[in-house]
Design a protein around this motif. Structure first.
Motif, PDB file in Angstrom:
ATOM      1  N   HIS A   9     -30.068   0.610  55.888  1.00  0.00           N
ATOM      2  CA  HIS A   9     -29.531   1.964  55.757  1.00  0.00           C
ATOM      3  C   HIS A   9     -28.112   1.902  55.181  1.00  0.00           C
ATOM      4  O   HIS A   9     -27.916   1.313  54.111  1.00  0.00           O
ATOM      5  CB  HIS A   9     -29.593   2.684  57.109  1.00  0.00           C
ATOM      6  CG  HIS A   9     -29.658   4.170  56.975  1.00  0.00           C
ATOM      7  ND1 HIS A   9     -30.593   4.791  56.193  1.00  0.00           N
ATOM      8  CD2 HIS A   9     -28.902   5.170  57.519  1.00  0.00           C
ATOM      9  CE1 HIS A   9     -30.408   6.108  56.261  1.00  0.00           C
ATOM     10  NE2 HIS A   9     -29.385   6.354  57.054  1.00  0.00           N
ATOM     11  N   HIS A  49     -19.031   9.536  58.536  1.00  0.00           N
ATOM     12  CA  HIS A  49     -19.240  10.945  58.899  1.00  0.00           C
ATOM     13  C   HIS A  49     -20.014  11.029  60.206  1.00  0.00           C
ATOM     14  O   HIS A  49     -20.425  10.008  60.761  1.00  0.00           O
ATOM     15  CB  HIS A  49     -19.917  11.728  57.761  1.00  0.00           C
ATOM     16  CG  HIS A  49     -21.297  11.272  57.415  1.00  0.00           C
ATOM     17  ND1 HIS A  49     -21.553  10.123  56.697  1.00  0.00           N
ATOM     18  CD2 HIS A  49     -22.517  11.819  57.679  1.00  0.00           C
ATOM     19  CE1 HIS A  49     -22.851   9.989  56.530  1.00  0.00           C
ATOM     20  NE2 HIS A  49     -23.469  10.995  57.122  1.00  0.00           N
ATOM     21  N   ASP A  53     -27.214   8.857  61.992  1.00  0.00           N
ATOM     22  CA  ASP A  53     -27.577   7.609  61.304  1.00  0.00           C
ATOM     23  C   ASP A  53     -26.334   6.887  60.758  1.00  0.00           C
ATOM     24  O   ASP A  53     -26.461   5.909  60.005  1.00  0.00           O
ATOM     25  CB  ASP A  53     -28.599   7.865  60.176  1.00  0.00           C
ATOM     26  CG  ASP A  53     -28.112   8.843  59.124  1.00  0.00           C
ATOM     27  OD1 ASP A  53     -27.406   9.811  59.483  1.00  0.00           O
ATOM     28  OD2 ASP A  53     -28.431   8.641  57.937  1.00  0.00           O
ATOM     29  N   HIS A  54     -25.143   7.349  61.158  1.00  0.00           N
ATOM     30  CA  HIS A  54     -23.883   6.687  60.754  1.00  0.00           C
ATOM     31  C   HIS A  54     -22.989   6.409  61.958  1.00  0.00           C
ATOM     32  O   HIS A  54     -22.450   5.323  62.095  1.00  0.00           O
ATOM     33  CB  HIS A  54     -23.161   7.524  59.688  1.00  0.00           C
ATOM     34  CG  HIS A  54     -23.982   7.611  58.445  1.00  0.00           C
ATOM     35  ND1 HIS A  54     -23.722   6.872  57.330  1.00  0.00           N
ATOM     36  CD2 HIS A  54     -25.123   8.307  58.183  1.00  0.00           C
ATOM     37  CE1 HIS A  54     -24.657   7.116  56.425  1.00  0.00           C
ATOM     38  NE2 HIS A  54     -25.517   7.982  56.915  1.00  0.00           N
ATOM     39  N   ASP A 142     -22.604   8.431  52.369  1.00  0.00           N
ATOM     40  CA  ASP A 142     -23.569   9.467  51.969  1.00  0.00           C
ATOM     41  C   ASP A 142     -22.869  10.487  51.090  1.00  0.00           C
ATOM     42  O   ASP A 142     -21.958  11.181  51.546  1.00  0.00           O
ATOM     43  CB  ASP A 142     -24.114  10.200  53.205  1.00  0.00           C
ATOM     44  CG  ASP A 142     -25.168   9.397  53.930  1.00  0.00           C
ATOM     45  OD1 ASP A 142     -25.265   8.186  53.675  1.00  0.00           O
ATOM     46  OD2 ASP A 142     -25.889   9.996  54.756  1.00  0.00           O
ATOM     47  N   HIS A 191     -28.864   3.127  51.671  1.00  0.00           N
ATOM     48  CA  HIS A 191     -29.416   4.430  52.084  1.00  0.00           C
ATOM     49  C   HIS A 191     -30.732   4.742  51.380  1.00  0.00           C
ATOM     50  O   HIS A 191     -30.912   5.815  50.807  1.00  0.00           O
ATOM     51  CB  HIS A 191     -28.384   5.545  51.848  1.00  0.00           C
ATOM     52  CG  HIS A 191     -28.452   6.665  52.852  1.00  0.00           C
ATOM     53  ND1 HIS A 191     -29.306   7.734  52.726  1.00  0.00           N
ATOM     54  CD2 HIS A 191     -27.789   6.888  54.014  1.00  0.00           C
ATOM     55  CE1 HIS A 191     -29.144   8.563  53.751  1.00  0.00           C
ATOM     56  NE2 HIS A 191     -28.236   8.061  54.558  1.00  0.00           N
TER      57      HIS A 191
HETATM   58 ZN   LIG Z   1     -27.084   9.124  56.182  1.00  0.00          ZN
END
Ligand SMILES: [Zn+2]
Length: 228
Positions: A9, A49, A53-54, A142, A191
């Motif tokens: 990711h 952010h 998922d971060h 992202d 990602h």
């Molecule tokens: Zn993301």
């Protein structure tokens, strides 16, 4: 010597002469993660952010390792107030700071940043890292494509990390345009392939980068290492 390990990711681990810097530590719940969060012992944690998922394992990881967290002001406040973490640099876009391993500057990103509990996560960012030996790395995190990538490219990038997954971020076409604006020596796609909506053919993308730009694409598998 600086080495990069892709942990699937957007999760990146830099080893800069023994200092371990983890960006966007999403391991628990990430089907492509090659290791567990418990295997990491970072000195620094960078969070781009507020999305799950971060932010991922960041709170747990910071608490256990005592790592210094570098993020935006709002996420910094959230970590301090909600999670009682104390070693935090809550910065803002365009601002940089000299850490022992090098300088980190927060860059623009076109995305959202709400935190997992709905708190205001400020604005999303990318990271421009200038390591002590002079190597410059840009992690776009992202984002969609934006023209000011050209300004970031003027810094002279050794490596760029670009999302190619589409749907939530740039897709294949815009990520090629981003390479043209940034003109890094090497680029690593991130990602993608974590979840069905962001499934992409990274090899086909790399082929286009090779054909259309002077940049060398490096397609990594989760767990792979790259020497900078
Ligand atoms: Zn993301």
């Amino acid at each position: 010597m600086i080495r990069l390990q892709w942990l699937g990711h957007s999760c990146l681990l830099f080893d800069a002469d023994g200092t371990r810097i983890v960006i966007d530590p999403f391991l628990t719940g990430n089907p492509t993660a090659p290791i567990k969060a418990a295997d990491l012992k970072p000195d620094f944690i960078l969070i781009s952010h507020g999305h799950n998922d971060h932010v991922g394992d960041a709170v747990e990881l910071a608490r256990r390792s005592g790592a210094i967290v570098v993020t935006n002001y709002e996420i910094g406040n959230w970590l301090e107030e909600k999670h009682k973490l104390t070693r935090i640099h809550g910065m803002q876009h365009g601002g940089g700071y000299n850490f022992p391993f090098g300088r980190v500057k927060l860059t623009l990103a076109l995305h959202g940043s709400a935190l997992p509990d709905g708190s205001n996560g400020g604005n999303p960012c990318g990271f421009l890292i200038t390591f002590k030996d002079g190597k410059k790395v840009y992690d776009a995190a992202d984002t969609g494509l934006f023209g000011d990538m050209k300004l970031i490219g003027e810094e002279g990038l050794d490596l760029a990390l670009l999302p190619i997954g589409d749907y939530y971020t740039m897709g294949l076409d815009d990520a090629v345009r981003a390479v043209k604006l940034l003109a890094p020596k090497r680029v690593v796609p991130i990602h993608f392939n974590t979840f069905p909506p962001i499934r992409q053919d990274a090899m086909a993308w790399a082929e286009r980068v090779r054909r259309e730009t002077a940049c060398e694409p490096v397609v990594m598998k989760p767990g792979d290492w790259l020497d900078l």
